[in-house]
Design a protein around this motif. Structure first.
Motif, PDB file in Angstrom:
ATOM      1  N   MET A   1     -36.477  22.967  15.206  1.00 26.09           N
ATOM      2  CA  MET A   1     -35.743  24.192  15.010  1.00 26.09           C
ATOM      3  C   MET A   1     -34.714  24.235  14.053  1.00 26.09           C
ATOM      4  O   MET A   1     -34.168  23.044  13.913  1.00 26.09           O
ATOM      5  N   LYS A   2     -34.578  25.219  13.082  1.00 26.27           N
ATOM      6  CA  LYS A   2     -33.635  25.208  12.029  1.00 26.27           C
ATOM      7  C   LYS A   2     -32.186  25.728  12.692  1.00 26.27           C
ATOM      8  O   LYS A   2     -32.365  26.666  13.509  1.00 26.27           O
ATOM      9  N   VAL A   3     -31.041  25.230  12.229  1.00 26.74           N
ATOM     10  CA  VAL A   3     -29.926  25.621  12.684  1.00 26.74           C
ATOM     11  C   VAL A   3     -28.795  26.042  11.630  1.00 26.74           C
ATOM     12  O   VAL A   3     -29.187  25.259  10.692  1.00 26.74           O
ATOM     13  N   ALA A  16     -21.622  20.292  12.933  1.00 28.94           N
ATOM     14  CA  ALA A  16     -23.121  20.152  12.269  1.00 28.94           C
ATOM     15  C   ALA A  16     -23.397  18.744  12.586  1.00 28.94           C
ATOM     16  O   ALA A  16     -24.733  18.375  12.652  1.00 28.94           O
ATOM     17  N   TRP A  17     -22.547  17.858  12.617  1.00 32.78           N
ATOM     18  CA  TRP A  17     -22.595  16.467  12.836  1.00 32.78           C
ATOM     19  C   TRP A  17     -23.342  16.175  14.099  1.00 32.78           C
ATOM     20  O   TRP A  17     -24.451  15.435  14.460  1.00 32.78           O
ATOM     21  N   LYS A  18     -22.764  16.822  15.293  1.00 34.54           N
ATOM     22  CA  LYS A  18     -23.085  16.614  16.573  1.00 34.54           C
ATOM     23  C   LYS A  18     -24.556  17.328  16.726  1.00 34.54           C
ATOM     24  O   LYS A  18     -25.485  16.723  17.558  1.00 34.54           O
ATOM     25  N   LEU A  19     -24.735  18.418  16.172  1.00 38.80           N
ATOM     26  CA  LEU A  19     -25.992  19.160  16.202  1.00 38.80           C
ATOM     27  C   LEU A  19     -27.338  18.442  15.411  1.00 38.80           C
ATOM     28  O   LEU A  19     -28.461  18.479  15.975  1.00 38.80           O
ATOM     29  N   SER A  20     -26.833  17.591  14.432  1.00 36.03           N
ATOM     30  CA  SER A  20     -28.017  16.797  13.716  1.00 36.03           C
ATOM     31  C   SER A  20     -28.429  15.710  14.612  1.00 36.03           C
ATOM     32  O   SER A  20     -29.379  15.240  14.375  1.00 36.03           O
ATOM     33  N   GLN A  21     -27.874  15.190  15.856  1.00 33.53           N
ATOM     34  CA  GLN A  21     -28.182  14.236  16.715  1.00 33.53           C
ATOM     35  C   GLN A  21     -29.136  14.733  17.571  1.00 33.53           C
ATOM     36  O   GLN A  21     -29.889  14.062  18.323  1.00 33.53           O
ATOM     37  N   SER A  22     -29.352  16.143  17.879  1.00 33.62           N
ATOM     38  CA  SER A  22     -30.495  16.762  18.566  1.00 33.62           C
ATOM     39  C   SER A  22     -31.701  16.628  18.174  1.00 33.62           C
ATOM     40  O   SER A  22     -32.059  17.135  17.219  1.00 33.62           O
ATOM     41  N   PRO A  23     -32.715  16.097  19.129  1.00 32.93           N
ATOM     42  CA  PRO A  23     -34.308  16.156  18.893  1.00 32.93           C
ATOM     43  C   PRO A  23     -34.726  17.334  18.586  1.00 32.93           C
ATOM     44  O   PRO A  23     -35.968  17.593  18.052  1.00 32.93           O
ATOM     45  N   LEU A  24     -34.122  18.573  18.946  1.00 32.19           N
ATOM     46  CA  LEU A  24     -34.453  19.756  18.975  1.00 32.19           C
ATOM     47  C   LEU A  24     -34.527  20.123  17.618  1.00 32.19           C
ATOM     48  O   LEU A  24     -35.065  21.285  16.860  1.00 32.19           O
ATOM     49  N   VAL A  25     -33.471  19.720  16.677  1.00 33.11           N
ATOM     50  CA  VAL A  25     -33.090  20.287  15.309  1.00 33.11           C
ATOM     51  C   VAL A  25     -33.558  19.621  14.065  1.00 33.11           C
ATOM     52  O   VAL A  25     -33.766  18.371  14.180  1.00 33.11           O
ATOM     53  N   ASN A  59     -35.461  32.547   6.673  1.00 36.55           N
ATOM     54  CA  ASN A  59     -35.537  30.987   6.790  1.00 36.55           C
ATOM     55  C   ASN A  59     -36.029  30.723   8.126  1.00 36.55           C
ATOM     56  O   ASN A  59     -36.001  29.502   8.373  1.00 36.55           O
ATOM     57  N   GLN A  60     -36.412  31.469   9.125  1.00 34.65           N
ATOM     58  CA  GLN A  60     -36.754  31.313  10.478  1.00 34.65           C
ATOM     59  C   GLN A  60     -35.707  30.333  11.330  1.00 34.65           C
ATOM     60  O   GLN A  60     -36.027  29.277  11.832  1.00 34.65           O
ATOM     61  N   VAL A  61     -34.361  30.695  11.090  1.00 31.18           N
ATOM     62  CA  VAL A  61     -33.184  30.055  11.623  1.00 31.18           C
ATOM     63  C   VAL A  61     -33.541  30.277  13.026  1.00 31.18           C
ATOM     64  O   VAL A  61     -33.424  31.340  13.563  1.00 31.18           O
ATOM     65  N   GLY A  62     -33.539  29.066  14.049  1.00 34.22           N
ATOM     66  CA  GLY A  62     -33.798  29.704  15.426  1.00 34.22           C
ATOM     67  C   GLY A  62     -32.288  29.561  16.157  1.00 34.22           C
ATOM     68  O   GLY A  62     -32.357  29.985  17.405  1.00 34.22           O
ATOM     69  N   LEU A  63     -31.261  29.100  15.516  1.00 35.39           N
ATOM     70  CA  LEU A  63     -30.029  29.075  16.338  1.00 35.39           C
ATOM     71  C   LEU A  63     -28.845  29.203  15.129  1.00 35.39           C
ATOM     72  O   LEU A  63     -28.742  28.068  14.331  1.00 35.39           O
ATOM     73  N   SER A 300     -24.355  14.882  25.873  1.00 37.23           N
ATOM     74  CA  SER A 300     -25.355  15.530  25.857  1.00 37.23           C
ATOM     75  C   SER A 300     -25.835  16.226  24.646  1.00 37.23           C
ATOM     76  O   SER A 300     -24.968  16.002  23.694  1.00 37.23           O
ATOM     77  N   ASP A 301     -27.020  16.958  24.550  1.00 31.69           N
ATOM     78  CA  ASP A 301     -27.633  17.609  23.580  1.00 31.69           C
ATOM     79  C   ASP A 301     -26.761  18.787  23.312  1.00 31.69           C
ATOM     80  O   ASP A 301     -27.057  19.731  24.082  1.00 31.69           O
ATOM     81  N   LEU A 302     -25.915  18.920  22.261  1.00 30.71           N
ATOM     82  CA  LEU A 302     -25.198  20.002  21.985  1.00 30.71           C
ATOM     83  C   LEU A 302     -26.274  21.374  21.590  1.00 30.71           C
ATOM     84  O   LEU A 302     -25.792  22.600  22.026  1.00 30.71           O
ATOM     85  N   ALA A 303     -27.370  21.087  20.765  1.00 31.26           N
ATOM     86  CA  ALA A 303     -28.201  22.362  20.876  1.00 31.26           C
ATOM     87  C   ALA A 303     -28.769  22.893  22.084  1.00 31.26           C
ATOM     88  O   ALA A 303     -28.775  23.987  22.078  1.00 31.26           O
ATOM     89  N   GLN A 304     -29.094  21.996  22.957  1.00 34.74           N
ATOM     90  CA  GLN A 304     -29.636  22.454  24.234  1.00 34.74           C
ATOM     91  C   GLN A 304     -28.584  23.263  24.971  1.00 34.74           C
ATOM     92  O   GLN A 304     -28.966  24.199  25.613  1.00 34.74           O
ATOM     93  N   ILE A 305     -27.444  22.791  25.165  1.00 31.37           N
ATOM     94  CA  ILE A 305     -26.180  23.328  25.579  1.00 31.37           C
ATOM     95  C   ILE A 305     -26.053  24.900  25.154  1.00 31.37           C
ATOM     96  O   ILE A 305     -25.858  25.823  26.028  1.00 31.37           O
TER      97      ILE A 305
END
Length: 422
Positions: A1-3, A16-25, A59-63, A300-305
């Motif tokens: 997923m693009k953020v 951005a730093w915390k989101l970069s740690q998410s396996p979803l991103v 650019n199909q940004v998902g979040l 926890s995963d910030l993107a998932q939250i």
């Protein structure tokens, strides 16, 4: 997923730093970002909110995550939602909790949420007359957004009257000062509490304590924030229970009842008075620099939250913290801040920082790769420790390795917590 993260300060670097740690991103865009986000994300310059929404769609940004309050007040979330894009943050109507202090005070009064006694004014003569009646100390607040600087805590009558003059007649904050709130001065200790919200429920984050004034020992003018730490022992379990029961949950329920459900991060500025916690102000986004100490303690995963909040499915059992550690942030500012300050000063020593996080706030990169100052608050240095003393010593040790001409930072961040612990 693009953020995509909208904003270019230390808060947005931390997000951005915390989101970069998410396996979803898979990829992060920062608009406009800074020299720090450029190390792991793609910085993009886009001039308008509509342009940002179009970029996200193309650019199909998902979040998309909106950082600054001004973008929320201008309806960024509404524009993105109309394009069918997922975006984390409150709508323009819900953002009035921050964008209008007059609205926020009336909202709290309607719903019995504890706050200071107050009166709102659009007439400076009436405001001055009221202040002369109630006397000092008093707090004078510009109605609209003012980059965290629209509040004057007046300990004497002349300062209070001067604040009315400067806000309402001189318009030092522009249209934000066309209306003001005058409120009683509350005695107590201030605490910041951020909460993830999904429109139906709120999940509190760890508490934090900010240092607003420019000088050591809380002297000088207010700033956007010179440092912070998390958590604070002042926010006891009993206080936390009261805040959730008397302030946080009623706010979320009342916003839903009024037809403006709150989705995003709600920031409670609290005063812990002798009669209990009271709201100093609402903010409708991640705080700066509170975000820089709270997010490093999130496991926890910030993107998932964020995705769960947008879907109305926040689950507090899935949000975990490093509750045994402390984080301390010290802001390195340009000389002259919060007044006029130079930019373009070369920053040296970043590569010498060993054990701390460095979140860039007002920085830019030259074509040759040099990092320069580009704002008043330049860098946020954050250190984690198993005790508040360890975190404080670590942050100042690493901060001493960084230099630019006229670098300024407070030397007493977390002094209250150090006093409690020692």
């Amino acid at each position: 997923m693009k953020v995509m993260v909208i904003g270019g300060g230390g808060r947005e670097h931390a997000l951005a730093w915390k989101l970069s740690q998410s396996p979803l991103v898979t990829h992060i865009y920062c608009v406009p970002g800074n020299a720090g986000t450029a190390q792991f994300a793609e910085n993009v310059t886009i001039d308008s909110i509509v342009g940002m929404a179009e970029f996200a769609a193309e650019n199909q940004v998902g979040l998309t995550v909106v950082g600054p309050d001004a973008y929320l007040a201008d309806g960024t979330v509404d524009i993105f939602q109309r394009k069918g894009l997922l975006v984390y943050g409150p709508t323009q109507a819900a953002a009035r909790l921050e964008s209008s202090k007059v609205f926020a005070k009336a909202f709290m009064q309607r719903h019995g949420i504890p706050t200071a006694r107050h009166q709102s004014f659009t007439d400076p003569v009436a405001a001055r007359r009221y202040i002369e009646q109630i006397g000092a100390p008093a707090v004078i607040k510009a109605d609209g957004l003012a980059a965290g600087k629209g509040v004057v805590v007046a300990m004497d009558l002349s300062t209070a009257l001067q604040a009315v003059e400067r806000m309402m007649n001189d318009r030092i904050f522009g249209e934000s000062g066309s209306a003001i709130v005058v409120e009683e001065y509350m005695e107590g200790e201030e605490v910041s509490l951020l909460a993830f919200c999904d429109g139906n429920r709120a999940v509190p984050m760890l508490s934090a304590q900010d240092h607003k004034r420019i000088g050591d020992h809380d002297t000088g003018p207010n700033t956007g924030g010179m440092g912070t730490y998390s958590p604070t022992a002042a926010y006891t379990p009993d206080v936390a229970e009261r805040v959730v029961r008397e302030i946080l949950n009623p706010t979320i329920q009342a916003m839903r009842q009024e037809g403006t459900p709150f989705v995003g991060t709600l920031f409670l500025g609290l005063m812990l008075t002798q009669s209990g916690p009271k709201v100093v102000e609402y903010n409708v986004r991640f705080g700066d620099p509170e975000t820089q100490v709270v997010l490093p303690l999130l496991e926890s995963d910030l993107a998932q939250i964020f995705l769960d909040a947008i879907a109305g499915k926040l689950d507090p059992d899935k949000i975990h913290w490093r509750s045994s550690q402390y984080a301390v942030c010290v802001v390195a500012a340009a000389p002259g801040y919060p007044g006029t300050y130079p930019t373009g000063l070369p920053i040296n020593g970043l590569e010498r920082v060993a054990d701390s996080l460095v979140f860039h706030a007002g920085t830019k990169t030259t074509a040759e790769g040099r990092v320069l100052t580009a704002g008043g608050r330049v860098l946020n240095v954050v250190h984690l420790g198993d005790s508040i003393r360890e975190a404080v010593d670590g942050v100042y040790r690493d901060l001493s390795r960084i230099h630019f001409d006229g670098i300024y930072y407070r030397k007493d961040i977390a002094w209250r917590e150090l006093g409690r612990s020692e």
